[in-house]
Design a protein around this motif. Structure first.
Motif, PDB file in Angstrom:
ATOM      1  N   SER A 248       0.838  -1.192   0.000  1.00 22.83           N
ATOM      2  CA  SER A 248       0.000   0.000   0.000  1.00 22.83           C
ATOM      3  C   SER A 248       0.879   1.250   0.000  1.00 22.83           C
ATOM      4  O   SER A 248       1.972   1.259   0.567  1.00 22.83           O
ATOM      5  CB  SER A 248      -0.912   0.007   1.228  1.00 22.83           C
ATOM      6  N   ALA A 250       1.459   5.104   1.360  1.00 20.86           N
ATOM      7  CA  ALA A 250       1.192   5.705   2.665  1.00 20.86           C
ATOM      8  C   ALA A 250       1.353   7.220   2.581  1.00 20.86           C
ATOM      9  O   ALA A 250       2.261   7.728   1.920  1.00 20.86           O
ATOM     10  CB  ALA A 250       2.129   5.137   3.728  1.00 20.86           C
ATOM     11  N   PRO A 281       4.349   2.924  -2.796  1.00 15.57           N
ATOM     12  CA  PRO A 281       4.041   1.513  -2.542  1.00 15.57           C
ATOM     13  C   PRO A 281       5.266   0.637  -2.772  1.00 15.57           C
ATOM     14  O   PRO A 281       6.003   0.811  -3.742  1.00 15.57           O
ATOM     15  CB  PRO A 281       2.937   1.200  -3.563  1.00 15.57           C
ATOM     16  N   GLN A 301      -3.335   4.880   4.617  1.00 13.75           N
ATOM     17  CA  GLN A 301      -2.908   3.995   3.534  1.00 13.75           C
ATOM     18  C   GLN A 301      -4.127   3.512   2.753  1.00 13.75           C
ATOM     19  O   GLN A 301      -5.243   3.449   3.293  1.00 13.75           O
ATOM     20  CB  GLN A 301      -2.162   2.778   4.086  1.00 13.75           C
ATOM     21  N   GLY A 303      -4.731   0.707   2.336  1.00  8.10           N
ATOM     22  CA  GLY A 303      -4.538  -0.661   2.809  1.00  8.10           C
ATOM     23  C   GLY A 303      -5.784  -1.516   2.745  1.00  8.10           C
ATOM     24  O   GLY A 303      -5.694  -2.735   2.615  1.00  8.10           O
TER      25      GLY A 303
END
Length: 321
Positions: A248, A250, A281, A301, A303
């Protein structure tokens, strides 16, 4: 051969490598729907070269400047819409004392907000509430929000998944069908949660002491929204978070930290108050606190997407001490 082609076997040069075939069109389409078809092959379909996500530091807006300030890397990313990473957009919002930002449209599935300074009131959605310095809140995508500053100027930081929707020309769900609600996390409750965390022990595989934000409707996935995660990380004085990576991207807000920096790849990124750090990433990175006070930093993120796709790929690249 041209970059597009309707090739026949007899027209191909002898020994042509499959990867050198240009994009193919249908030979004799029977209508508009067939004419839109295009064909590649396993030698050239997966070698698309996209610009890398830059590791970047964005400062907060200068004093006296009011409005919405995008942390925009769209030119570097080669996309036609504002974006900090391919799927996220970070912004600063500064509003003068007793002024209002109206209307505020959240063109995202959801967006997270952190109150850097000041106090104010949010209205215009299904929920209205007042907020103060250090608060976090989550807003579902909607139009017509109103942000009103209190007796002092208001500075906020926000991250949403606008680029994800812009990529597909999609629109946020209606309030009735949205998968998230407005959620308010007051600063005093955040401090209570930190006290609980610091009263417990950790082990070698624990990636630092961090507070993870979620909600009643997203608690099963432990995410903030279906696609975004939010953690409030800490770093004790004279320590560092071990080098690690994840798939991911950030976006990090420096909340508190003196004599701190991050290493992203081989680049040193010194922290500055309320600056925004972009971690690409997959990039190896670490966070370092050489100061005498504990550091805090908020990390958003994309995520949730990676958790859902089983592609998060978190791993430490440095042995524990």
């Amino acid at each position: 051969m041209s970059s597009t082609s309707t090739a026949s076997l007899s027209s191909l040069p002898a020994g042509l490598d499959m990867a050198d075939l240009p994009m193919q069109h249908p030979r004799a389409p029977a209508g508009a729907a067939q004419a839109r078809a295009r064909f590649f092959n396993s030698g050239n379909a997966f070698n698309v070269k996209l610009p890398v996500v830059p590791a970047q530091l964005f400062p907060p807006p200068q004093e006296g400047r009011f409005g919405v300030f995008d942390c925009d890397q769209s030119d570097a990313l080669g996309c036609g819409f504002a974006a900090t990473t391919p799927l996220m957009l970070a912004r600063y919002v500064r509003i003068a004392a007793r002024d209002a930002l109206l209307p505020l449209d959240v063109n995202a599935t959801g967006s997270v907000w952190y109150v850097i300074a000041g106090s104010g009131r949010l209205s215009g959605g299904a929920d209205s509430f007042t907020f103060g310095t250090g608060d976090v809140f989550l807003l579902p995508g909607a139009s017509g929000y109103r942000l009103e500053a209190g007796p002092e100027e208001l500075l906020l930081w926000t991250v949403g998944n606008e680029p994800q929707l812009d990529f597909e020309r999609a629109q946020p769900a209606s309030r009735a069908s949205a998968t998230i609600d407005a959620v308010h996390y007051p600063a005093d409750e955040i401090e209570r949660q930190f006290a609980l965390i610091f009263s417990t022990a950790t082990h070698d595989e624990t990636s630092g002491r961090a507070l993870i934000f979620s909600s009643d409707r997203q608690s099963a996935a432990r995410n903030l929204t279906p696609t975004l995660t939010l953690s409030f990380n800490t770093l004790e004085p004279h320590t560092h978070q071990r080098t690690h990576r994840h798939n991911s991207a950030a976006i990090t807000l420096v909340v508190q930290g003196e004599d701190c920096h991050s290493m992203v790849g081989h680049a040193m990124c010194p922290w500055a108050p309320w600056s925004t750090l972009v971690t690409p990433p997959g990039a190896p990175h670490s966070h370092h606190n050489a100061g005498t006070r504990g550091a805090r930093f908020l990390i958003v993120q994309d995520g949730g997407l990676h958790y859902h796709a089983r592609t998060m790929g978190f791993e430490f690249l440095e042995l524990s001490e």
